[in-house]
Design a protein around this motif. Structure first.
Motif, mmCIF file in Angstrom:
data_model
loop_
_atom_site.group_PDB
_atom_site.id
_atom_site.type_symbol
_atom_site.label_atom_id
_atom_site.label_comp_id
_atom_site.label_asym_id
_atom_site.label_seq_id
_atom_site.Cartn_x
_atom_site.Cartn_y
_atom_site.Cartn_z
ATOM 1 N N GLU A 158 0.854 -1.185 0.000
ATOM 2 C CA GLU A 158 0.000 0.000 0.000
ATOM 3 C C GLU A 158 0.890 1.235 0.000
ATOM 4 O OE1 GLU A 158 -2.621 -0.112 3.296
ATOM 5 O OE2 GLU A 158 -3.733 -1.865 2.599
ATOM 6 N N LYS A 159 0.792 2.029 -1.031
ATOM 7 C CA LYS A 159 1.577 3.259 -1.119
ATOM 8 C C LYS A 159 0.768 4.411 -0.507
ATOM 9 C CE LYS A 159 4.050 1.833 -5.271
ATOM 10 N NZ LYS A 159 4.409 2.172 -6.662
ATOM 11 N N ARG A 160 1.379 5.084 0.468
ATOM 12 C CA ARG A 160 0.688 6.173 1.160
ATOM 13 C C ARG A 160 1.552 7.431 1.101
ATOM 14 N NH1 ARG A 160 -3.573 4.390 4.259
ATOM 15 N NH2 ARG A 160 -3.731 2.105 4.467
ATOM 16 N N LEU A 232 -2.140 3.383 -5.272
ATOM 17 C CA LEU A 232 -2.735 2.755 -4.100
ATOM 18 C C LEU A 232 -1.845 1.652 -3.538
ATOM 19 C CD1 LEU A 232 -6.419 2.422 -5.371
ATOM 20 C CD2 LEU A 232 -5.506 4.172 -3.849
ATOM 21 N N GLY A 233 -1.115 0.969 -4.392
ATOM 22 C CA GLY A 233 -0.239 -0.115 -3.954
ATOM 23 C C GLY A 233 -0.200 -1.226 -4.982
ATOM 24 N N THR A 234 0.780 -2.133 -4.839
ATOM 25 C CA THR A 234 0.972 -3.191 -5.839
ATOM 26 C C THR A 234 -0.217 -4.136 -5.908
ATOM 27 O OG1 THR A 234 2.129 -4.490 -4.153
ATOM 28 C CG2 THR A 234 3.475 -3.136 -5.602
ATOM 29 N N ALA A 235 -0.939 -4.310 -4.804
ATOM 30 C CA ALA A 235 -2.062 -5.237 -4.792
ATOM 31 C C ALA A 235 -3.256 -4.714 -5.577
ATOM 32 C CB ALA A 235 -2.492 -5.533 -3.356
ATOM 33 N N TYR A 236 -3.247 -3.427 -5.956
ATOM 34 C CA TYR A 236 -4.394 -2.813 -6.627
ATOM 35 C C TYR A 236 -4.080 -2.479 -8.085
ATOM 36 C CZ TYR A 236 -5.394 -2.316 -1.703
ATOM 37 O OH TYR A 236 -5.588 -2.584 -0.372
ATOM 38 N N GLU A 237 -2.892 -2.874 -8.540
ATOM 39 C CA GLU A 237 -2.507 -2.617 -9.924
ATOM 40 C C GLU A 237 -3.227 -3.583 -10.854
ATOM 41 O OE1 GLU A 237 1.690 -2.849 -10.118
ATOM 42 O OE2 GLU A 237 2.029 -1.042 -8.912
ATOM 43 N N LYS A 238 -3.246 -3.220 -12.132
ATOM 44 C CA LYS A 238 -3.952 -4.021 -13.132
ATOM 45 C C LYS A 238 -3.389 -5.428 -13.227
ATOM 46 C CE LYS A 238 -4.974 -4.078 -18.103
ATOM 47 N NZ LYS A 238 -4.840 -3.335 -19.372
ATOM 48 N N GLY A 239 -2.053 -5.545 -13.226
ATOM 49 C CA GLY A 239 -1.444 -6.869 -13.355
ATOM 50 C C GLY A 239 -1.809 -7.788 -12.212
ATOM 51 N N ALA A 240 -1.778 -7.274 -10.964
ATOM 52 C CA ALA A 240 -2.098 -8.108 -9.809
ATOM 53 C C ALA A 240 -3.559 -8.542 -9.829
ATOM 54 C CB ALA A 240 -1.789 -7.339 -8.521
ATOM 55 N N ILE A 241 -4.476 -7.621 -10.167
ATOM 56 C CA ILE A 241 -5.908 -7.957 -10.209
ATOM 57 C C ILE A 241 -6.182 -8.982 -11.299
ATOM 58 C CG2 ILE A 241 -8.217 -7.032 -10.619
ATOM 59 C CD1 ILE A 241 -7.105 -6.214 -7.934
ATOM 60 N N TYR A 242 -5.665 -8.751 -12.497
ATOM 61 C CA TYR A 242 -5.938 -9.655 -13.618
ATOM 62 C C TYR A 242 -5.330 -11.040 -13.380
ATOM 63 C CZ TYR A 242 -8.330 -6.762 -17.065
ATOM 64 O OH TYR A 242 -9.273 -6.026 -17.741
ATOM 65 N N ASN A 243 -4.134 -11.094 -12.824
ATOM 66 C CA ASN A 243 -3.508 -12.393 -12.577
ATOM 67 C C ASN A 243 -4.301 -13.207 -11.563
ATOM 68 O OD1 ASN A 243 -1.353 -12.029 -14.359
ATOM 69 N ND2 ASN A 243 -0.132 -10.977 -12.816
ATOM 70 N N GLU A 244 -4.801 -12.549 -10.524
ATOM 71 C CA GLU A 244 -5.592 -13.265 -9.531
ATOM 72 C C GLU A 244 -6.911 -13.751 -10.127
ATOM 73 O OE1 GLU A 244 -6.948 -15.011 -6.092
ATOM 74 O OE2 GLU A 244 -4.934 -14.395 -6.696
ATOM 75 N N LEU A 245 -7.559 -12.930 -10.951
ATOM 76 C CA LEU A 245 -8.811 -13.353 -11.583
ATOM 77 C C LEU A 245 -8.577 -14.510 -12.559
ATOM 78 C CD1 LEU A 245 -10.431 -9.846 -12.295
ATOM 79 C CD2 LEU A 245 -10.975 -11.428 -10.445
ATOM 80 N N GLU A 246 -7.473 -14.462 -13.303
ATOM 81 C CA GLU A 246 -7.159 -15.556 -14.229
ATOM 82 C C GLU A 246 -6.875 -16.849 -13.466
ATOM 83 O OE1 GLU A 246 -3.947 -14.222 -16.595
ATOM 84 O OE2 GLU A 246 -5.132 -12.745 -17.723
ATOM 85 N N ARG A 247 -6.192 -16.755 -12.331
ATOM 86 C CA ARG A 247 -5.921 -17.948 -11.538
ATOM 87 C C ARG A 247 -7.221 -18.582 -11.054
ATOM 88 N NH1 ARG A 247 -5.909 -19.541 -6.566
ATOM 89 N NH2 ARG A 247 -6.610 -17.513 -5.827
ATOM 90 N N ARG A 248 -8.167 -17.755 -10.618
ATOM 91 C CA ARG A 248 -9.448 -18.293 -10.159
ATOM 92 C C ARG A 248 -10.209 -18.946 -11.308
ATOM 93 N NH1 ARG A 248 -11.743 -13.468 -6.134
ATOM 94 N NH2 ARG A 248 -9.937 -13.449 -4.723
#
Length: 387
Positions: A158-160, A232-248
């Protein structure tokens, strides 16, 4: 304490050029580090797997309290640890390692080839999982060497900004925290497995999200408060979101393809199923085995007899062919004798005629061959003077 990092790159040669310039030590896995660029290229050409991503840039950095950048022994030890980490994490990849000592901390740059040498395919998947695997292996190996494990930097998740930190200290919630909390709540729902459902769920929480270039933009509905994922942070970037959705999505598809082991096997015959139900399968099997054992000797004897009879037939056929060939040869010789005798008689007659022609006088031969034309009689004298 060791920290790790990894990201994809479109040019393996560019990574090698950067890392090789300032390297105090270098090493390689599954390649000769002195010819890293050509060998990376050779593997891509062999497997015909070009694509945009050629390699992955990774880095392991060690604390100055653990290794002195100017100490050659520490330099070699740090490189050996890094090589062990990448050997365990990427055993089937080409990896070129370059150690730098130009900062306060010893760090090793790793250029990881994109293609798996066993399958010929590229690395694909969740990049968060790749990084976590690298961190996990690093922690295990550095602990074996008596070093401290990686400490998670919360600012990477989380980047603040400074204003956010002050508001957090005062116990106030910022609008970025509202977006983070909404995204965390949405991603905690395992039924969210594609971007459309992700967007719809956030909309119910008064958060709008859309793709903008290489990242996502989040906005509080009805306000001007918005932020990109990398803010917002690395967990909210496009790559992290898309990779998690693809894994599911992959997990859901794999569960759907699993066969039902409780369902009877359709390939089993009706007779076998009836035998199992009646409890006579074992007895039937024993009877069949006994029957096969009894007939084994007979079958072998009959088989050898058949083989010997076949051999006799073949030999008999060959003898017949030889006899027939000799008969044809004798008939041909018998028929050729009268023809040869007639040819000899005709040849002798021609020779005798030629000899007689040579014995004749030359004049007779010329007269016969070229007779002279007789002159015509002059009959004008018989009819008196001409008129």
């Amino acid at each position: 304490m060791a920290t790790t990092h990894i990201k994809r790159s479109a040019s393996a040669s560019r990574l090698v050029n950067y890392a090789e310039k300032r390297a105090v030590l270098k090493d390689g896995l599954n390649l000769d580090v002195d010819y890293a660029k050509s060998q990376f290229k050779q593997v891509r050409e062999v497997y015909g797997n070009q694509g945009k991503t050629q390699a992955y840039a990774s880095r392991i950095s060690f604390s100055p309290k653990e290794f002195d950048p100017k100490n050659e022994i520490d330099q070699q030890k740090a490189l050996d640890i890094a090589k062990e980490v990448y050997q365990k994490t990427y055993p089937n990849q080409q990896v070129a390692l370059y150690e730098h000592a130009d900062t306060d901390a010893l760090h090793i740059h790793a250029v990881v080839g994109a293609i798996d040498l066993e399958t010929g395919k590229k690395m694909h998947g969740n990049w968060q999982e790749y990084r976590e695997k690298l961190v996990h292996n690093t922690d295990e190996i550095v602990q074996e060497h008596g070093l401290a494990v990686t400490q998670v930097d919360p600012e990477r998740y989380e980047k603040r900004s400074m204003a956010e930190i002050k508001m957090q200290d005062r116990g106030q919630t910022t609008w970025k925290d509202q977006i983070r909390q909404a995204v965390d709540s949405t991603m905690s729902n395992q039924l969210i497995h594609d971007f459309q459902t992700f967007r719809d769920d956030l909309k119910q929480k008064a958060i709008d999200v859309w793709e903008r270039g290489k990242d996502l933009t989040y906005q509080l509905t009805g306000t001007n408060y918005k932020a990109r994922g990398n803010k917002l942070g690395t967990a909210y970037e496009k790559g992290a979101i898309y990779n998690e959705l693809e894994r599911r999505t992959r997990d859901t598809q794999s569960e759907t393809r699993k066969p039902d082991t409780n369902r009877p096997d359709n390939t089993q015959s009706d007779l076998e199923r009836n035998q199992e139900l009646s409890g006579n399968a074992n007895s039937t099997t024993k009877q069949a085995t006994t029957r096969i054992d009894r007939t084994t000797g007979t079958n072998r004897t009959s088989q050898s007899a058949r083989q010997s009879s076949v051999s006799d037939d073949i030999e008999r056929f060959k003898q017949q062919q030889r006899d027939q060939q000799r008969t044809i040869s004798r008939d041909a010789q018998r028929r050729a004798k009268p023809l040869q005798r007639a040819d000899k008689d005709r040849q002798s007659k021609d020779n005798s005629r030629t000899a007689k022609d040579k014995q004749r006088p030359t004049g007779q031969q010329q007269h016969v061959e070229n007779p002279k034309r007789q002159p015509k009689p002059n009959r004008s004298k018989d009819y008196g003077p001409s008129r």
